[in-house]
Write a protein that holds these residues in place. Structure first.
Motif, short mmCIF file in Angstrom:
data_model
loop_
_atom_site.label_atom_id
_atom_site.label_comp_id
_atom_site.label_asym_id
_atom_site.label_seq_id
_atom_site.Cartn_x
_atom_site.Cartn_y
_atom_site.Cartn_z
N SER A 1 -10.87 -2.88 -4.83
CA SER A 1 -10.75 -2.42 -3.45
C SER A 1 -12.10 -2.52 -2.75
O SER A 1 -13.16 -2.35 -3.37
CB SER A 1 -10.28 -0.96 -3.44
N THR B 1 -6.00 0.42 2.46
CA THR B 1 -6.55 -0.13 1.23
C THR B 1 -6.90 -1.59 1.47
O THR B 1 -6.70 -2.13 2.57
CB THR B 1 -5.59 0.04 0.04
N ASN C 1 0.82 -1.20 0.00
CA ASN C 1 0.00 0.00 0.00
C ASN C 1 0.86 1.26 0.00
O ASN C 1 1.47 1.60 1.01
CB ASN C 1 -0.93 -0.01 1.22
#
Lengths: 644, 251
Positions: free
Chosen positions: A151, A105, A99
């Protein structure tokens, strides 16, 4: 960074892909690649990379230019959309996700059956991936087909953090092709996802610039007469609803992308005449249902949500967010073909070209008339026997204020598949549900408890017609209108035999859920031990969405026992589609195909529809269950499913 | 003044302690979420403000400036709601200043109940009222507000309503009206008994951006107090028809 895209594999194919990724990375970051001033857009490859089992994905902010819009997107390894991953059934994959953002995330592997702690939903599967940290996903791959990943953190999915996922079968593929392309569809905006929700909370019609006006009123008066038009306005106004509500977020801020390309640029797929081409359509959009067609080519739908189905020849199909369909086309000449993908509300389109030579384009067709919502979408049944159409069905489309070409074509619905033929016949009447111009003057709209006897009688007839596929009448859930429930469907319909608003009767062969028949029979033939009835509810004025009148934070989780087989019954009380996604398990859609009913991961529930699917809860853990329209999920249409 | 505040405070206390207010219990806590992270944040608070009228009015008798706005802050169910309106006459006097601080609770599909305090603060004498009312979307998309006010000076009521007629999707004609009623006249503020004043308009706005819409229109206002001199007290509230232009905006 580029060197480490796929660090643990060194096949030639892999290297070639890495080169591609390098070009792509530079292209996206410094944008010299094409050497001209035109928009430097995504150069995401639609060709499949070589399969691999080990990956390093760097999640990062990436400057993006789509059409005239410049913005920062969120992508992976320099690419928005994120690169296509290709796995092999039977492998154990290991994916390191690093990340590089300044916020948490996560990556969710959409439709993949895996241990709960690998599912990538913050709070349920794990704690998310904090800024600067790396999380390693590792799980065996026990399925094949077309999927995607995205995501599950805030608005990152809207901002570009999604990519295609292709899994090679362990054995021989059910359908062989000469070419294989991913067609990743999405909706891009440079608006902040939080601003979008905030605007919708203020005004549910914020992004709808196609509401009814004085002009459309005059038009309708000329067409349908004064009284009919006034009654129609009163009926909708009396519900504080509008038939023009198709999409909450529209082309006014969205640019619809195909493999990351705006319609100005378009995506190009090359072929040689006579080749069989597999196109793996993935709807990675946050809020947009798409209607896909390739004028001049028949598409054979061979896979839905990653699972092989018997081929269904169609001219057009609707794909809801998070669904995937594989189609095979076989152009025999060297003509170019346009892959034309309209948003459901017809405020824009994504575009690509199948061509034998780069730069040779096919004409782009005009967009179809936009659909309007109808009383069927309000869950008011198919309304036969209502005053306008009388009791017979001789002209069930009378009074429609949809486009006239639909009327002309309405009787020519073809039946494609032997196996499904009788279902089509049974469902044929139901294609005629759309009757916006109905006489509703005497209806008790606000309470919508209208015409019980009539609706009831009709319901009985319908039950007889479709008994082969209709789920049992669900146990009623006590619900009344309120802050979170704008409307209730008094007479929800089985609409599996409809292609969807704006498609039925358009003269093309459109895919319907009843067409989907799995190649292999289901693996669990047990009867469900119980039913879970979920009303899909919401208030478009307040922009609150939920199940059974409650948003996520107010509701108990859904509890299942490990190994339990249950039936989920969906009743859509709203006038919008809701693609419902259950993480971790298949949703076996009860579409009348019996043992061959299709395994899906995302089931699109039409407005005013009642449908059901079966689930075998064979994996313990906390799983997400939600509408895959991002802002419906975000405002409450979400449940935790506990399997223990 | 005190008498107005006390019932209002009581009312708010009642509303807050009632089951009606009970914040949605977080039943999801029955599940042990990893690190307490909620997979969906559906309880966010939002802030919005709407300046519905921000306009100049002209008639043969002179001109005035008027504003009317609202702002709110809170969640789906519970909000702090502010309202303010006022008029500045050609002589520069600020009149008709009406400012409300309300607790807003969503109670039905389209309506919120609001309760709190109204303060009449301008260059006239200050007044305080308790306030309770309804605001929302009546059927057929009418925006409506009905508020009841009470103080040691009696009771009062206000009805406001508006409707958007879409000429096109950006050109919108909006009839609007506000009516004020009082149980007792208040000579110092130019308030008459019964229907005290009316303020109504027909505005044509162009939403070149959803959030910023210039408009032109005709407004009509009148005060029905026996003594028209009171109008002078609150700043030449030019009764009658006015040519009006302004900007509607929100965020």
């Amino acid at each position: 960074m580029v060197e480490s895209v796929f660090p643990k594999r060194t096949s030639i194919g892999r290297r070639r892909f890495v080169t591609g990724a390098a070009a792509l990375s530079c292209g996206a970051a410094i944008s010299p690649a094409l050497g001209r001033k035109a928009a430097i857009e995504s150069t995401l490859s639609a060709e499949l990379p070589e399969p691999a089992s080990s990956f390093l994905l760097n999640v990062e902010k990436i400057p993006v230019r789509v059409g005239k819009q410049h913005a920062k997107g969120v992508g992976i390894n320099g690419s928005v959309p994120a690169p296509t991953l290709r796995w092999r059934e039977g492998d154990t994959v290991e994916i390191q996700v690093r990340n590089h953002l300044h916020e948490d995330t996560s990556i969710h592997w959409h439709g993949i059956r895996l241990p709960a702690d690998m599912d990538g939903v913050p709070g349920l599967s794990f704690a998310g991936i904090p800024a600067g940290e790396t999380f390693t996903y590792r799980f065996p791959v026990r399925q094949s087909g077309t999927y995607w990943y995205h995501s599950h953190s805030g608005g990152q999915e809207q901002a570009g953090l999604y990519g295609a996922l292709v899994i090679d079968p362990a054995g021989r593929p059910a359908y062989t092709t000469d070419r294989d392309y991913v067609v990743l569809l999405s909706d891009w905006t440079d608006a902040d996802p939080m601003d979008i929700v905030s605007n919708l909370k203020f005004d549910g019609d914020y992004y709808n610039f196609r509401q009814r006006t004085v002009g459309t009123f005059l038009h309708d008066i000329r067409k349908d007469g004064l009284m009919a038009s006034v009654r129609d306005r009163l009926a909708w106004g009396g519900m504080n609803m509008a038939p023009t509500d198709i999409s909450d977020v529209s082309g006014i801020i969205y640019t619809y992308l195909m493999n990351g390309r705006s319609p100005e640029k378009g995506w190009t797929g090359l072929f040689r005449p006579g080749e069989r081409i597999r196109l793996r359509f993935i709807n990675a959009a946050s809020m947009t249902l798409f209607d896909v067609r390739i004028p001049g080519l028949t598409m054979q739908v061979v896979s839905a949500d990653g699972n092989d189905v018997e081929p269904v020849p169609v001219d057009e199909f609707r794909i809801a967010p998070a669904e995937t369909y594989d189609v095979i086309v076989q152009p025999t000449t060297d003509e170019p073909y346009t892959i034309f993908v309209q948003s459901e509300d017809r405020t824009g389109y994504a575009r690509g070209t199948l061509t034998t030579r780069e730069g040779v384009l096919a004409p782009i067709p005009p967009m179809d008339p936009r659909p309007l919502r109808t009383m069927a979408d309000m869950g008011m049944g198919d309304m036969k026997g209502m005053s306008m159409t009388g009791e017979n069905k001789s002209d069930p489309m009378a009074g429609m204020d949809m486009s006239s070409h639909e009327k002309a074509a309405s009787e020519s619905k073809p039946v494609e598949q032997d196996a499904a033929a009788h279902h089509h016949a049974a469902m044929h009447d139901m294609d005629m549900n759309d009757m916006p111009g109905m006489d509703m003057g005497d209806m008790d709209m606000p309470g919508m408890s209208m015409h019980h006897s009539m609706a009831h009688e009709d319901s009985q007839k319908r039950q007889d017609r479709v008994s082969a596929m209709a789920p049992p009448e669900p146990r009623p859930v006590p619900l009344k209108t309120g802050v979170e429930v704008q409307s209730l469907a008094p007479q929800p319909q089985n609409r599996l035999g409809e292609a969807g608003d704006g498609l039925d009767g358009n003269g093309r062969r459109c895919l319907r859920y009843t067409d989907l028949r799995a190649l292999k029979p289901g693996t669990d033939s047990r009867e469900p031990s119980r039913e879970i009835v979920l009303h899909l509810t919401g208030n478009m004025e307040r922009f609150i969405w939920g199940f059974n009148g409650k948003k996520f934070s107010e509701a108990e989780p859904i509890s299942l026992a490990v190994g339990e087989r249950v039936r989920f019954v969906m009743i859509n009380d709203t006038m919008m589609e809701h693609p419902i996604h259950l993480h971790g398990f298949w949703s076996e859609l009860e579409n009348g195909q019996g043992a061959f009913q299709p395994y899906k991961h995302t089931v699109n529930v039409k407005p005013g529809e009642r449908l059901s699917y079966l689930v075998t809860a064979d994996a313990p853990g906390l799983w997400a269950y939600h509408c895959h329209l991002l802002y419906h999920m975000d405002t409450g249409m979400f449940r935790t499913v506990v399997v223990s | 003044m005190k008498w107005g505040l006390i019932p209002s405070a009581l009312l708010m206390a009642v509303v807050y302690s009632s089951p009606l207010h009970a914040a949605p219990m977080n039943k999801t806590m029955a599940v042990s979420y990893v690190n307490g992270i909620m997979p969906v944040m559906d309880q966010r608070v939002y802030v919005h403000a709407l300046l519905d009228q921000f306009e100049a009015r002209y008639s043969g008798a002179g001109g005035q400036f008027r504003y009317d706005g609202q702002a709110w802050f809170g969640s789906d169910y519970n909000k702090l709601w502010l309202k303010s309106e006022g008029t500045v006459g050609t002589d520069g006097r600020f009149g008709d200043g009406d400012h409300e601080i309300l607790y807003d609770r969503a109670i039905s599909r389209y309506f919120d109940v609001q309760s709190g305090v109204r303060l009449d603060v301008d260059q006239g004498p200050t007044r305080a009222w308790g306030a309770i009312g309804l605001q929302g979307l009546a059927l057929y998309f009418f925006d409506a507000e009905a508020t009841f006010y009470f103080s040691d000076r009696g009771v009062a009521g206000r009805l406001t309503g508006s409707y958007d007629i879409f000429i096109t999707n950006r050109l919108i004609l909006q009839p609007q009206a506000e009516l004020n009623f009082y149980s007792n006249s208040d000579s110092a503020r130019g308030v008459g008994r019964g229907l005290s004043d009316i303020d109504t308009g027909l505005r044509l706005r162009y939403e070149w951006h959803r959030k910023i819409a210039p408009y032109i229109g005709i407004t009509y206002s009148n005060m029905f107090h026996e003594n028209s001199n009171f109008r002078g007290n609150i700043g030449k509230n030019g009764s009658g028809a006015n040519f009006t232009f302004g900007i509607r905006s929100w965020f």
